[in-house]
Scaffold this active site. Structure first.
Site, PDB file in Angstrom:
ATOM      1  N   ASP A 338      29.902  39.996  34.491  1.00 54.96           N
ATOM      2  CA  ASP A 338      30.276  38.653  34.937  1.00 54.96           C
ATOM      3  C   ASP A 338      31.027  38.708  36.256  1.00 54.96           C
ATOM      4  O   ASP A 338      31.572  39.742  36.649  1.00 54.96           O
ATOM      5  CB  ASP A 338      31.151  37.972  33.882  1.00 54.96           C
ATOM      6  CG  ASP A 338      32.467  38.704  33.660  1.00 54.96           C
ATOM      7  OD1 ASP A 338      32.428  39.951  33.551  1.00 54.96           O
ATOM      8  OD2 ASP A 338      33.527  38.065  33.605  1.00 54.96           O
ATOM      9  N   GLU A 339      31.079  37.572  36.930  1.00 56.61           N
ATOM     10  CA  GLU A 339      31.918  37.344  38.108  1.00 56.61           C
ATOM     11  C   GLU A 339      31.805  38.465  39.149  1.00 56.61           C
ATOM     12  O   GLU A 339      32.792  38.880  39.747  1.00 56.61           O
ATOM     13  CB  GLU A 339      33.383  37.154  37.678  1.00 56.61           C
ATOM     14  CG  GLU A 339      33.577  35.909  36.838  1.00 56.61           C
ATOM     15  CD  GLU A 339      35.011  35.706  36.370  1.00 56.61           C
ATOM     16  OE1 GLU A 339      35.447  34.542  36.288  1.00 56.61           O
ATOM     17  OE2 GLU A 339      35.691  36.702  36.060  1.00 56.61           O
TER      18      GLU A 339
END
Length: 586
Positions: A338-339
């Protein structure tokens, strides 16, 4: 920020009638009958009127003869009950027929409908018998059995009886095989004792997976022999600049084994290719420029990335996954994903295409935050949805290829979100999540293109930017964790906020006995352990009535004082705006 959730009335199912569909919230301030207090609510409960089993000093526990797993469940049950009852509760093999004055845990005779994780519990005047096809099922039945006894049975010291279990037949099994929680030990390190305490709390609500977020920008928390500085240097700090810490391999194995004794699978996560500053700071060669950055103790995200073009990156990843897989008996490795804002889209796809086979080479199946669905995933891969919308093209595509999804929508399932603006810890970027918000969504139809059959389960993540102590975990996890547990276990046909908050309120004496410092949401009338609810003498709140500062009303068994002019703002649901002050139960 939050629209009112639709209330579900008119359900005529017998199980809802049994668990108190006609019970008002105010009545939950008194002790709720045990069969109407079970969380998660069972599939089927048939009471035996006028029948109860007395747990007394001569009661014994008998388990399936010759079965070590069944004996372990029996020993667990005895370990829960002995301190508070001060009874011996010996555990032995079950004879051919269930003896009187016994609790029997048997691996035969259960209905086929209970499957691999369910159970049948039959309590009569002479015995209590839990039947299942596996030890997992017996353990689930034991958790229900605990809730059939008064909450003080969870105390660590001797308590006054009597101890009676109401007569009933319960048949129960989970909606989803996967019911999880996540604890972030990277932002703030949490020692083995805290993780074990959380495992005990999870087990009693039939949660069977604990996902440990072991590495992030602020800290690396697991010993890796081939890259030792990850733990010794990368694990040397945490958010705010504290001492940090890490688990040795022996400590991690201790956690894994303790979880297995609670029928919980540990799922380790090493986030990549982003959230890796602790690793980059530990080894300069992992950086594209060959220069190690400083350790970070802030809470920023999205700035770090492994060097996608370097061969050493994949040597590093393979080594970490290999060592972690060797320590982890469960079927999954979580690779985060993620991210990754500091990784280009092309590099992200290149990285995932190289790393997915490395996970497969360990014999494990990959789990990752739903961002990994930007890559072409094998059907065995599980994207974990954490978004705040109800659609994601990548996830839908992965499902069309055969993947199943874990649902953790941040605005429903994130335990680190504040309850309201007055909550002293937690975050609010995904919105406030009161208990009704946590309960009021359907995992089987929440995400577009992801039907019930494509849902592996539900998980409740607890990120720890603001979570430092076990008390912090208690306050943010409870009572919302129990709401998520019910979403994962109980059939959707039983979903009803009115009856749930009654059953949830009945958990209070249990949590008090266990020392769980839970958030006493004003949406729930918490069981005081008394026999009669308090009488509300103030006039009942009315949506049409205009109130001004100082006006006192009663609502849901509590007294409320208006802080200023208000109309139509329901006490307990608009508390984040400060309109109403909760003066406690009547």
């Amino acid at each position: 920020m939050k629209s009112p959730l639709a209330r579900r009335f008119g359900r005529a199912l017998a199980v809802l009638a049994l668990i108190g569909a006609g019970t008002t919230t105010a009545q939950a301030a008194a002790a709720t009958p045990a069969l109407q207090s079970i969380v998660p609510v069972p599939v089927s409960v048939t009471p035996s009127a006028g029948v109860a089993f007395p747990l007394v000093s001569t009661t014994k526990i008998v388990t399936e003869a010759g079965s070590a797993p069944a004996r372990q469940v029996g020993d667990f049950l005895a370990g829960v009950l002995r301190p508070s009852t001060d009874y011996a509760l010996p555990v032995s093999d079950a004879p051919a027929s269930v003896p009187s004055d016994s609790i029997a845990l048997l691996l035969s005779g259960a209905p086929a409908s209970v499957g691999a994780q369910g159970y049948q519990l039959v309590s009569t005047a002479s015995s209590v018998t839990v039947r299942a096809t596996t030890a997992d099922g017996l353990f689930a039945g034991v958790q229900t059995l605990r809730q059939l006894l008064p909450g003080r049975v969870e105390s660590a010291s001797a308590q006054a009886g009597p101890w009676t279990i109401p007569g009933a037949t319960i048949v129960d099994y989970p909606r989803f095989a996967y019911r999880g929680a996540m604890l972030d030990v990277a932002r703030h390190f949490h020692p083995v004792s805290t993780v074990k305490r959380y495992l005990d709390q999870l087990a009693q609500y039939k949660i069977n997976n604990l996902h440990l977020h072991l590495a992030d920008d602020q800290g690396w928390r697991i010993q890796i022999d081939s890259w030792p500085r990850l733990a010794t240097y990368g694990g040397s700090t945490q958010v705010g600049g504290g001492a940090g810490g890490y688990y040795t391999k022996a400590q991690y194995t201790d956690i894994v084994n303790y979880a297995l004794s609670r029928h919980i699978t540990i799922i380790p996560e090493i986030d990549m290719p982003g959230h890796v500053n602790a690793a980059l700071a530990s080894y300069a060669e992992l950086n594209c420029n060959g220069v190690a950055p400083a350790l970070r103790t802030d809470t920023a995200v999205g700035y770090s990335s492994l060097c996608i073009s370097k061969d050493v990156t994949y040597t590093f990843v393979a080594d970490v996954l290999r060592e972690l897989a060797a320590l982890t008996p469960g079927p999954y490795l979580h690779i985060g994903g993620d991210e990754a804002s500091a990784t280009s889209q092309a590099d992200y796809l290149k990285f995932m295409n190289k790393v997915l086979p490395l996970v497969a080479a360990t014999g494990k199946s990959v789990v990752g935050w739903h961002d990994i669905a930007k890559a072409t995933l094998p059907a065995s891969a599980t994207p974990q949805f954490w978004g705040t919308t109800t659609s994601d093209a990548g996830v839908s595509t992965a499902v069309s290829r055969g993947s199943k999804v874990i649902l953790s929508p941040a605005n429903k399932a994130y335990l680190d979100m504040k309850y309201n603006s007055s909550t002293p810890i937690g975050l609010s970027w995904a919105g406030y999540i009161e208990v009704q918000d946590a309960y009021g969504w359907n995992p089987g139809s929440y995400l577009s293109g992801v039907g019930e059959a494509a849902v592996r389960g539900v998980e409740s993540p607890l990120w720890t930017e603001t979570v430092v102590t076990p008390s912090d975990i208690d306050y943010l996890a409870f009572p919302r964790l129990a709401a998520h547990a019910e979403l994962g276990w109980s059939p959707w046909s039983t979903h009803d906020w009115t009856t749930f908050r009654t059953r949830l309120g009945a958990q209070a004496p249990r949590w008090v006995a266990q020392g769980i410092g839970f958030y006493r949401s004003s949406q729930v009338s918490w069981d005081t352990g008394g026999t009669n609810p308090g009488t509300c003498t103030a006039p009942e709140w009315s949506a049409s009535q205009v109130y001004t500062g100082g006006n006192v009303v009663s609502h849901n068994g509590h007294k409320w004082t208006a802080q200023w002019w208000t109309q139509g703002e329901e006490p307990g649901t608009t508390g984040q705006w400060g309109v109403w002050t909760d003066n406690g139960a009547c």
